[in-house]
Design a protein around this motif. Structure first.
Motif, PDB file in Angstrom:
ATOM      1  N   ARG A 180      -8.174 -79.296  31.014  1.00 61.46           N
ATOM      2  CA  ARG A 180      -7.157 -80.282  31.382  1.00 61.46           C
ATOM      3  C   ARG A 180      -7.589 -81.744  31.170  1.00 61.46           C
ATOM      4  NH1 ARG A 180      -2.724 -78.835  32.990  1.00 61.46           N
ATOM      5  NH2 ARG A 180      -2.126 -80.800  33.957  1.00 61.46           N
ATOM      6  N   PRO A 181      -7.989 -82.104  29.968  1.00 62.15           N
ATOM      7  CA  PRO A 181      -8.263 -83.531  29.721  1.00 62.15           C
ATOM      8  C   PRO A 181      -6.981 -84.350  29.803  1.00 62.15           C
ATOM      9  CG  PRO A 181      -8.281 -82.297  27.666  1.00 62.15           C
ATOM     10  CD  PRO A 181      -8.158 -81.281  28.768  1.00 62.15           C
ATOM     11  N   ARG A 221     -14.509 -90.949  27.639  1.00 65.75           N
ATOM     12  CA  ARG A 221     -15.312 -89.722  27.604  1.00 65.75           C
ATOM     13  C   ARG A 221     -14.510 -88.679  26.819  1.00 65.75           C
ATOM     14  NH1 ARG A 221     -15.904 -87.293  32.382  1.00 65.75           N
ATOM     15  NH2 ARG A 221     -18.015 -86.507  31.967  1.00 65.75           N
ATOM     16  N   VAL A 222     -15.055 -88.257  25.661  1.00 65.77           N
ATOM     17  CA  VAL A 222     -14.262 -87.500  24.696  1.00 65.77           C
ATOM     18  C   VAL A 222     -14.969 -86.202  24.305  1.00 65.77           C
ATOM     19  CG1 VAL A 222     -13.212 -87.565  22.400  1.00 65.77           C
ATOM     20  CG2 VAL A 222     -13.288 -89.642  23.789  1.00 65.77           C
ATOM     21  N   LEU A 223     -14.193 -85.127  24.193  1.00 66.03           N
ATOM     22  CA  LEU A 223     -14.652 -83.838  23.682  1.00 66.03           C
ATOM     23  C   LEU A 223     -14.162 -83.658  22.250  1.00 66.03           C
ATOM     24  CD1 LEU A 223     -13.515 -81.599  26.686  1.00 66.03           C
ATOM     25  CD2 LEU A 223     -15.898 -82.200  26.182  1.00 66.03           C
ATOM     26  N   ARG A 233     -12.716 -69.993  29.237  1.00 63.03           N
ATOM     27  CA  ARG A 233     -12.828 -71.108  30.163  1.00 63.03           C
ATOM     28  C   ARG A 233     -14.285 -71.519  30.314  1.00 63.03           C
ATOM     29  NH1 ARG A 233      -8.635 -70.666  35.198  1.00 63.03           N
ATOM     30  NH2 ARG A 233      -6.709 -70.458  33.968  1.00 63.03           N
ATOM     31  N   ASP A 234     -14.519 -72.826  30.326  1.00 63.50           N
ATOM     32  CA  ASP A 234     -15.882 -73.360  30.450  1.00 63.50           C
ATOM     33  C   ASP A 234     -15.821 -74.559  31.395  1.00 63.50           C
ATOM     34  OD1 ASP A 234     -18.390 -74.535  30.166  1.00 63.50           O
ATOM     35  OD2 ASP A 234     -18.522 -74.106  28.016  1.00 63.50           O
ATOM     36  N   ASP A 235     -16.417 -74.418  32.564  1.00 61.63           N
ATOM     37  CA  ASP A 235     -16.375 -75.488  33.568  1.00 61.63           C
ATOM     38  C   ASP A 235     -17.034 -76.775  33.081  1.00 61.63           C
ATOM     39  OD1 ASP A 235     -14.990 -73.927  35.350  1.00 61.63           O
ATOM     40  OD2 ASP A 235     -16.778 -73.255  36.439  1.00 61.63           O
ATOM     41  N   ARG A 236     -17.964 -76.658  32.124  1.00 61.26           N
ATOM     42  CA  ARG A 236     -18.660 -77.853  31.624  1.00 61.26           C
ATOM     43  C   ARG A 236     -17.721 -78.802  30.878  1.00 61.26           C
ATOM     44  NH1 ARG A 236     -23.106 -75.427  27.874  1.00 61.26           N
ATOM     45  NH2 ARG A 236     -21.230 -74.284  27.228  1.00 61.26           N
ATOM     46  N   LEU A 237     -16.558 -78.303  30.491  1.00 61.82           N
ATOM     47  CA  LEU A 237     -15.628 -79.113  29.692  1.00 61.82           C
ATOM     48  C   LEU A 237     -14.531 -79.744  30.546  1.00 61.82           C
ATOM     49  CD1 LEU A 237     -15.193 -76.771  26.594  1.00 61.82           C
ATOM     50  CD2 LEU A 237     -17.000 -78.431  27.087  1.00 61.82           C
ATOM     51  N   ARG A 238     -14.611 -79.593  31.838  1.00 57.49           N
ATOM     52  CA  ARG A 238     -13.612 -80.184  32.724  1.00 57.49           C
ATOM     53  C   ARG A 238     -13.941 -81.649  33.016  1.00 57.49           C
ATOM     54  NH1 ARG A 238     -10.328 -76.729  35.708  1.00 57.49           N
ATOM     55  NH2 ARG A 238     -10.329 -78.171  37.478  1.00 57.49           N
ATOM     56  N   GLY A 239     -12.893 -82.441  33.305  1.00 57.18           N
ATOM     57  CA  GLY A 239     -13.093 -83.804  33.780  1.00 57.18           C
ATOM     58  C   GLY A 239     -13.211 -84.866  32.705  1.00 57.18           C
ATOM     59  N   TYR A 240     -12.878 -84.537  31.462  1.00 56.67           N
ATOM     60  CA  TYR A 240     -12.992 -85.524  30.378  1.00 56.67           C
ATOM     61  C   TYR A 240     -11.658 -86.236  30.143  1.00 56.67           C
ATOM     62  CZ  TYR A 240     -17.693 -84.044  29.341  1.00 56.67           C
ATOM     63  OH  TYR A 240     -19.038 -83.799  29.439  1.00 56.67           O
ATOM     64  N   ASP A 241     -11.761 -87.440  29.617  1.00 59.47           N
ATOM     65  CA  ASP A 241     -10.558 -88.245  29.372  1.00 59.47           C
ATOM     66  C   ASP A 241      -9.703 -87.680  28.244  1.00 59.47           C
ATOM     67  OD1 ASP A 241     -11.464 -90.051  31.311  1.00 59.47           O
ATOM     68  OD2 ASP A 241     -12.559 -91.237  29.826  1.00 59.47           O
ATOM     69  N   ALA A 242     -10.372 -87.169  27.207  1.00 52.77           N
ATOM     70  CA  ALA A 242      -9.629 -86.716  26.033  1.00 52.77           C
ATOM     71  C   ALA A 242     -10.386 -85.607  25.329  1.00 52.77           C
ATOM     72  CB  ALA A 242      -9.383 -87.881  25.068  1.00 52.77           C
ATOM     73  N   ALA A 243      -9.637 -84.808  24.580  1.00 51.03           N
ATOM     74  CA  ALA A 243     -10.221 -83.755  23.748  1.00 51.03           C
ATOM     75  C   ALA A 243      -9.512 -83.760  22.401  1.00 51.03           C
ATOM     76  CB  ALA A 243     -10.085 -82.395  24.417  1.00 51.03           C
ATOM     77  N   THR A 297     -17.988 -93.908  25.706  1.00 50.52           N
ATOM     78  CA  THR A 297     -19.272 -93.944  26.417  1.00 50.52           C
ATOM     79  C   THR A 297     -19.942 -92.584  26.497  1.00 50.52           C
ATOM     80  OG1 THR A 297     -18.122 -93.634  28.528  1.00 50.52           O
ATOM     81  CG2 THR A 297     -18.521 -95.911  27.808  1.00 50.52           C
ATOM     82  N   GLU A 298     -19.173 -91.505  26.358  1.00 52.62           N
ATOM     83  CA  GLU A 298     -19.748 -90.159  26.319  1.00 52.62           C
ATOM     84  C   GLU A 298     -18.998 -89.349  25.281  1.00 52.62           C
ATOM     85  OE1 GLU A 298     -20.720 -86.252  29.137  1.00 52.62           O
ATOM     86  OE2 GLU A 298     -19.913 -88.085  30.034  1.00 52.62           O
ATOM     87  N   VAL A 299     -19.732 -88.761  24.348  1.00 54.22           N
ATOM     88  CA  VAL A 299     -19.145 -87.994  23.260  1.00 54.22           C
ATOM     89  C   VAL A 299     -19.787 -86.610  23.277  1.00 54.22           C
ATOM     90  CG1 VAL A 299     -18.844 -87.816  20.771  1.00 54.22           C
ATOM     91  CG2 VAL A 299     -18.736 -90.066  21.869  1.00 54.22           C
ATOM     92  N   VAL A 300     -18.968 -85.580  23.371  1.00 56.89           N
ATOM     93  CA  VAL A 300     -19.461 -84.209  23.468  1.00 56.89           C
ATOM     94  C   VAL A 300     -18.910 -83.398  22.306  1.00 56.89           C
ATOM     95  CG1 VAL A 300     -19.587 -82.120  24.869  1.00 56.89           C
ATOM     96  CG2 VAL A 300     -19.558 -84.368  25.980  1.00 56.89           C
TER      97      VAL A 300
END
Length: 482
Positions: free
Chosen positions: A396-397, A296-298, A360-370, A318-321
């Protein structure tokens, strides 16, 4: 007409998986103008060659309803039947590539997805190509894309050398590229060199051109010629294509490497260097993400979606943002990704979000990598602490990949005087020492470890043109802090 594609990647027979054509079988495909055959003259673990042979049916080619007369030099009846189309590569071969290797052109491989996203050694040969502009033009259009080009003029008659060369060349391309990139180069540039289309050029040809030229056409030094010839010199369509390409380029990743040229004593030709660094950078970022095991990547500061396209092509993600502050950039990225045309299952893997990277944006938390690819240098230095807090402190990716120019390398670019940056929007560019210091400060402040590498030619005096840091979150330290 014939085209061969050879690789020495080990095992070389993986080429069959990428092309979705089995090396042990001859396969044939019906075309509007004849039949295409795919076979393998050689196929073992050390070397594998796939051949595309197109047989043109003169009745099909000449039996149209007259609409080709606007786009082909054979505008008279006899010329539709007596011509070189059965033997010389042209837009007919390009159309066959699109039909026969459809999934390979899109960079898709169910059996070898990792290999489809990887540059491999390739040799392409087109033994007879009609080239309006001669061998020099073949070099000018292919060399900037990372190919080593050998274009040998074919004599008009070997028995009478004094007659000179014909309009045809024997073309060989060698390089290390993704197979999809190689096929898209051929799909666009074969009809460009021939300078003729053998079907009606409709407005949807603009979409085809921009799709196949994604990632390379905008920065190509011959893009004007390519667009005009591909669209059969139709000014209205060429104008639309240029406008859309400009829009994509402005909203794409910062074109720092398209703005300057290396000095004459730099490594490689200026065009090859300028065109290949963006590709090398994307490959380096993708390699770091694969090594991290991220799924899951930002893509932070995604611009027009150049990296997003490569991420989506690799099914391990599997998830690309894609995240950008500009609505316009996100709209361009959506168009480039063809979100409105993707199957629902594919579309569910992709998200586009508007957000400022200094908040800060809570929607960007919890991803494997950025990824912050060529982004930080566009911020005013006083805003960097806010970005560090938002990305490393709040989101904090597990892994953060950062690339930025190495200002020391700028002396290798012509036209860059002292104190000038590679792009007008850059607010700063770091030396290698400055970059190391920043990386170490960020890693220590936010509980990460980091490794620093370079991307591009490694000059013994000034280093590489691009600097890259891979931050890995130290979960053990985080647990201790708790």
């Amino acid at each position: 007409m014939l085209l061969t594609l050879t690789t020495t990647h080990h095992p070389a027979t993986d080429l069959g998986h990428l092309l979705v054509k089995h090396p042990d079988r001859v396969q044939s495909f019906d075309l509007p103008t004849g039949t295409a055959h795919v076979f393998y003259p050689e196929a073992d673990e050390a070397r594998c060659t796939a051949a595309l042979l197109v047989e043109v049916d003169p009745l099909k080619l000449g039996g149209g309803r007259g609409r080709r007369q606007a786009t082909t030099p054979e505008g008279f009846t006899l010329g539709q039947y007596v011509n070189d189309r059965a033997y010389a590569a042209s837009s007919l071969l390009s159309s066959a590539l699109a039909k026969v290797f459809r999934s390979a052109l899109r960079g898709e491989s169910r059996d070898r997805p990792e290999l489809a996203a990887t540059a491999i050694p390739l040799t392409v040969r087109v033994p007879v190509l009609r080239c309006r502009g001669g061998a020099d033009l073949a070099v000018r259009v292919f060399a900037p894309l990372g190919w080593t080009v050998t274009a040998t003029p074919i004599p008009l008659d070997e028995a009478y050398p004094e007659w000179g060369d014909s309009r045809y060349v024997d073309l060989t391309l060698t390089g290390s590229l993704r197979l999809a990139d190689a096929l898209n180069h051929l799909y666009v540039l074969l009809p460009v060199l021939d300078d003729a289309k053998h079907y009606w050029v409709a407005p949807d040809e603009v979409d085809k051109l921009l799709r196949a030229g994604s990632g390379w056409l905008a920065g190509h030094p011959e893009r004007g010629l390519i667009i005009r010839r591909y669209l059969a010199h139709r000014r209205a369509l060429a104008g639309v294509a240029l406008a859309r390409l400009t829009e994509l380029r402005l909203a794409d990743e910062p074109p720092a490497d398209d703005s300057v040229e290396p000095a004459a004593d730099g490594a490689g030709t200026p065009e090859k260097h300028r065109a290949s660094l963006a590709v090398l950078r994307r490959e380096a970022v993708l390699g770091a993400l694969r090594d991290s095991g991220a799924s899951r990547v930002l893509d932070l500061g995604c611009g027009g979606g150049a990296l997003l396209t490569a991420l989506v092509a690799d099914r391990r993600f599997t998830e690309v943002v894609g995240v950008d502050v500009a609505d316009r950039s996100l709209a361009v990225a959506a168009r480039r990704l063809r979100l409105d045309r993707l199957p629902e299952r594919q579309r569910e893997r992709i998200r586009l979000r508007q957000s400022a990277l200094t908040y800060r944006d809570d929607r960007l938390r919890g991803y494997d990598a950025a990824v912050l690819m060529e982004v930080v240098e566009h911020l005013d230095p006083p805003r960097l602490p806010a970005l560090q807090d938002a990305v490393f402190g709040h989101a904090r990716p597990g892994t953060v990949v950062v690339t930025t120019p190495n200002v020391e390398y700028n002396v290798r670019y012509e036209g860059l005087g002292p104190g000038r940056f590679r792009h007008t929007d850059h607010r700063f560019e770091w030396t290698r020492t400055e970059f190391v210091a920043w990386v170490e400060r960020v890693a220590a402040a936010h509980g990460y470890t980091a490794t620093i590498t370079g991307v591009g030619d490694d000059d013994p005096e000034v280093g590489t043109p691009t600097q890259m840091a891979v931050f890995t979150r130290d979960d053990r330290k985080e647990e201790t802090d708790r």
